[in-house]
Write an enzyme that holds these catalytic residues in place. Structure first.
Site, PDB file in Angstrom:
ATOM      1  N   ASP A   1     -23.472   3.785  -3.867  1.00 21.13           N
ATOM      2  CA  ASP A   1     -22.384   4.233  -2.999  1.00 21.13           C
ATOM      3  C   ASP A   1     -22.343   3.404  -1.714  1.00 21.13           C
ATOM      4  O   ASP A   1     -23.330   3.350  -0.966  1.00 21.13           O
ATOM      5  CB  ASP A   1     -22.568   5.712  -2.649  1.00 21.13           C
ATOM      6  CG  ASP A   1     -22.431   6.607  -3.863  1.00 21.13           C
ATOM      7  OD1 ASP A   1     -21.439   7.319  -3.951  1.00 21.13           O
ATOM      8  OD2 ASP A   1     -23.327   6.573  -4.734  1.00 21.13           O
TER       9      ASP A   1
ATOM     10  N   ASP B   1     -25.852  -0.883   1.980  1.00 14.63           N
ATOM     11  CA  ASP B   1     -24.858  -0.690   3.037  1.00 14.63           C
ATOM     12  C   ASP B   1     -25.399   0.141   4.195  1.00 14.63           C
ATOM     13  O   ASP B   1     -24.730   0.278   5.217  1.00 14.63           O
ATOM     14  CB  ASP B   1     -23.609   0.000   2.478  1.00 14.63           C
ATOM     15  CG  ASP B   1     -23.886   1.456   2.113  1.00 14.63           C
ATOM     16  OD1 ASP B   1     -24.836   1.699   1.336  1.00 14.63           O
ATOM     17  OD2 ASP B   1     -23.174   2.343   2.612  1.00 14.63           O
TER      18      ASP B   1
ATOM     19  N   ASP C   1     -28.195  -0.665  -4.250  1.00 10.57           N
ATOM     20  CA  ASP C   1     -27.720   0.666  -3.920  1.00 10.57           C
ATOM     21  C   ASP C   1     -26.353   0.811  -4.595  1.00 10.57           C
ATOM     22  O   ASP C   1     -25.765  -0.185  -5.022  1.00 10.57           O
ATOM     23  CB  ASP C   1     -27.614   0.796  -2.399  1.00 10.57           C
ATOM     24  CG  ASP C   1     -26.992   2.102  -1.972  1.00 10.57           C
ATOM     25  OD1 ASP C   1     -27.481   3.158  -2.404  1.00 10.57           O
ATOM     26  OD2 ASP C   1     -26.004   2.065  -1.213  1.00 10.57           O
TER      27      ASP C   1
END
Length: 247
Positions: free
Chosen positions: A16, A184, A14
């Site tokens: 961001d 995240d 991922d």
């Protein structure tokens, strides 16, 4: 200091919150929009991190016409243009990506192709902008799946499956491909688990409990806890997770 080693064929990241810390930029941008339309930003933030902007617009701003993705583009352009000064590298991200490009069995010679890809919910403008500035020394990988490339966002595994399939074709991997997903957000962890990946959660956006609940195999504070033990043109990648957080 406990450490755990595991093998994988490819790595899927991922962007961001995983490689670049964008939570401040994201929340400032969404707050601007929320103020204009009377939406509680705190309620939106319970769901927005890791999700496609288009999905959040449909859920919280149904009155806005985003039929051509025009609001999404404007929103993420604002984030990239106005709040880039708040965006920083997640510690360890750059070193890990550089290490994944090297053949440890051949004097750290550069691999002919990358064994990693990006799978982000962001638009191309936003995602590519981070590689034009924050990650410019690493450079954008060829296999880069954005929110515009999929019809179903995370937690659907469509994006991660797409990236894994492209890497498998690139490296001519014939048998079942083992991947590791770095995320995240809980919805991203769920997407990674859905393709059978080993999942590593990073606590930049959510507490460890949420990531473990989503199915994370390992949870770390940042990417300084992940290192490359072995990598080569012909073999698997061996990764080491050091001092992971406990459930």
């Amino acid at each position: 200091m406990p450490s755990y080693d595991f093998d994988t064929d490819v790595c899927l990241f991922d962007l961001d919150g995983t490689l670049v810390s964008t939570i401040e930029a994201s929340e400032l941008t969404w707050t601007d929009l929320c103020k204009k339309h009377g939406v509680d930003p705190k309620e939106l933030f319970k769901h927005s991190h890791g999700a496609r902007s288009a999905d959040m617009l449909e859920r919280f701003f149904p009155q806005l016409d985003n039929s051509q993705n025009q609001v999404t583009v404007a929103l993420e352009k604002q984030m990239a243009d106005n709040y880039v000064s708040t965006v920083k590298l997640v510690p360890g991200a750059e070193n890990l990506l550089f290490a994944l490009d090297k053949d440890t069995t051949n004097k750290n010679a550069k691999l002919h192709e990358r064994k990693w890809a990006i799978v982000t919910s962001g638009t191309p403008y936003l995602a590519f902008s981070w590689f034009n500035n924050i990650l410019k020394d690493v450079g954008k990988p060829d296999i880069f799946v954005t929110g515009n490339d999929v019809s179903r966002g995370k937690p659907d595994p469509m994006g991660y499956q797409m990236a894994q399939d492209k890497l498998a074709k690139l490296w001519n991997l014939q048998s079942k491909v083992q991947s590791v997903v770095f995320e995240d957000a809980p919805i991203g962890i769920k997407a990674g688990k859905a393709i059978g990946a080993i999942t590593v959660g990073i606590t930049t956006s959510y507490p460890k409990e949420r990531l473990f609940e989503a199915g994370a195999d390992y949870v770390v504070e940042d990417l300084t806890h992940v290192t490359v033990v072995k990598n080569s043109e012909t073999g698997k990648i061996t990764l080491r997770v050091t001092d992971p957080l406990n459930k």
